[in-house]
Motif scaffolding. Structure first.
Motif, PDB file in Angstrom:
ATOM      1  N   LEU B 205       3.947   0.277   1.860  1.00 39.03           N
ATOM      2  CA  LEU B 205       2.633  -0.306   2.125  1.00 39.03           C
ATOM      3  C   LEU B 205       1.822   0.619   3.035  1.00 39.03           C
ATOM      4  CD1 LEU B 205       1.444  -2.863   1.046  1.00 39.03           C
ATOM      5  CD2 LEU B 205       2.502  -4.140   2.889  1.00 39.03           C
ATOM      6  N   GLN B 206       2.487   1.262   3.966  1.00 41.19           N
ATOM      7  CA  GLN B 206       1.792   2.174   4.866  1.00 41.19           C
ATOM      8  C   GLN B 206       1.287   3.422   4.145  1.00 41.19           C
ATOM      9  OE1 GLN B 206       3.598   2.429   9.068  1.00 41.19           O
ATOM     10  NE2 GLN B 206       5.166   1.360   7.937  1.00 41.19           N
ATOM     11  N   ILE B 207       2.047   3.877   3.152  1.00 46.56           N
ATOM     12  CA  ILE B 207       1.594   5.035   2.373  1.00 46.56           C
ATOM     13  C   ILE B 207       0.337   4.659   1.585  1.00 46.56           C
ATOM     14  CG2 ILE B 207       2.198   6.611   0.503  1.00 46.56           C
ATOM     15  CD1 ILE B 207       5.155   6.318   1.443  1.00 46.56           C
ATOM     16  N   LEU B 208       0.327   3.463   1.029  1.00 46.45           N
ATOM     17  CA  LEU B 208      -0.874   2.975   0.330  1.00 46.45           C
ATOM     18  C   LEU B 208      -2.054   2.898   1.295  1.00 46.45           C
ATOM     19  CD1 LEU B 208       0.233   0.034  -1.986  1.00 46.45           C
ATOM     20  CD2 LEU B 208      -0.760   2.204  -2.689  1.00 46.45           C
ATOM     21  N   ALA B 209      -1.801   2.387   2.493  1.00 41.47           N
ATOM     22  CA  ALA B 209      -2.882   2.234   3.464  1.00 41.47           C
ATOM     23  C   ALA B 209      -3.468   3.590   3.843  1.00 41.47           C
ATOM     24  CB  ALA B 209      -2.383   1.500   4.709  1.00 41.47           C
ATOM     25  N   HIS B 211      -3.744   6.250   1.937  1.00 37.44           N
ATOM     26  CA  HIS B 211      -4.647   6.689   0.859  1.00 37.44           C
ATOM     27  C   HIS B 211      -5.895   5.820   0.791  1.00 37.44           C
ATOM     28  CE1 HIS B 211      -1.965   9.755  -0.647  1.00 37.44           C
ATOM     29  NE2 HIS B 211      -0.969   8.889  -0.700  1.00 37.44           N
TER      30      HIS B 211
END
Lengths: 224, 224
Positions: B205-209, B211
DNA sequence: TAGATTGTTAATCGATTAACAATC
DNA sequence: TAGATTGTTAATCGATTAACAATC
């Protein structure tokens, strides 16, 4: 092209580095909790489970936040990484599909402690709507678009069955969501501006089994 | 060095390829269910969400299972991949830590359908032992070693809290487990012959955030 | 034979690692 | 100044991709 502002990251950070920044952040949080105020790359790398060369290389993409001969200030580096990966923001999230996994995700404290706020739980099954999970009432799937615009939701989590995953993704995209975390074992077709990350529980287990098979000499690939 | 037996894989398969084989297998299963008997690399790649060059390159590491000008026999390729990644075996698994996530994992059908058999659910909390989850009674953590040797368990799943994860890993290693799937947000120290894979829900979820922040222009890294 | 599609080659790209100059 | 440790360089390694010869 002029210099960037105070140590800001130059253009693009490699994907492999982005994926490790949350790990470093977690390690820094542990160090801070333990009362550590300064750490070397060697120390932090150990806590994060990588080697120190990789850590320093990764951090160099963000800027120069350490002090030669001394190391890194835990609190300062923690803030810089948090800012870089957006953890200083509040991220409203919706979870669609509240079966066993959706239930677990709704209760997962690791989301809320990192700025992710679950604003709604949705399920297409009328039998589930109205149930309260993790203090939040399950609402019908049809409410998605309204919730997304009302709360400015940018990230959606799909915990629905594989057969429903594409429909859920389509509705999320139509509602304006551009980042999707997909737990359903399905390949999603989305417009290219939409970012999809996939977590597949059984695939990880299968990768382990492959290596286990090799270790055990059970594989059918031996020479005659 | 002589030729290997009937199309068997030469020595080592790249890690990136290993991680995609389960995806191809899943796509082949879908094609088979839909009644497709033959497919081209283009077709299968589409179903798996990769490009066809990568698919062909990946499959070339296993052997030559296609027919030029024709494509791949779905059933045959499916069997070859299943054998290669060990899905023709039965893998007894234990899950330790039956909170929300452990509960979801115990109920996850994607495990049993791929040869993984959950032989025991364990929890250190006496209040949980005796409860029945997914048709299996939760047993005390102390039973681990006995269960591992009795059932020949090679793979352990950690769904315990981060604070307990290292203790669980130590006990698993002591009991003879050499492959661990870790859902706890903790870095585990294990002997080098032990294979650990980590699934971290909030990191994805943090990687998505990260981007998302870039797309939205919210990041604090802009030039003055 | 002509058309189709694989399996492989070679070029490119990105990630990792070790070593060390810069510098606190 | 001497010792420590960062940030960067350059070499290596592995993964991806496009193109095409092999061959059904």
């Amino acid at each position: 092209m002029s210099k960037l502002s105070g140590g800001a990251a130059a253009s693009r950070i490699p994907e492999a580095t982005v994926a490790r920044l949350p790990v470093y952040l977690r390690a820094l949080n542990s160090l801070a909790d333990a009362g550590t105020t300064t750490c070397s790359s060697e120390h932090l790398a150990g806590a994060a489970g990588v080697n120190s060369a990789k850590l320093r290389k990764d951090l160099s993409h963000l800027g120069s936040y350490g002090t030669r001969g001394v190391g890194y200030d835990v609190e300062y580096l923690r803030y810089q990484i948090a800012r870089e990966i957006g953890q200083t923001h509040d991220w409203p999230v919706v979870i669609v599909g509240i079966g066993n996994l959706g239930h677990a995700l709704a209760n997962y404290s690791g989301f809320s402690s990192r700025g992710f706020r679950t604003v709604a739980l949705l399920d297409a099954d009328p039998a589930r709507t109205g149930q309260v999970v993790a203090g939040t009432e399950i609402r019908p799937f049809g409410d998605l678009a309204g919730i997304v615009s009302e709360h400015g939701v940018a990230i959606g989590v799909i915990a629905a069955p594989a057969s429903a995953a594409q429909d859920v993704a389509d509705a999320m995209v139509a509602a304006g969501i551009r980042s999707i975390l997909n737990f359903a074992p399905a390949v999603l077709a989305v417009p290219e501006e939409v970012d999809v990350r996939k977590v597949d529980l059984s695939i990880e287990l299968q990768i382990l089994a492959y290596h286990e098979q090799r270790k055990s000499g059970l594989d059918g690939a031996e020479a005659i």
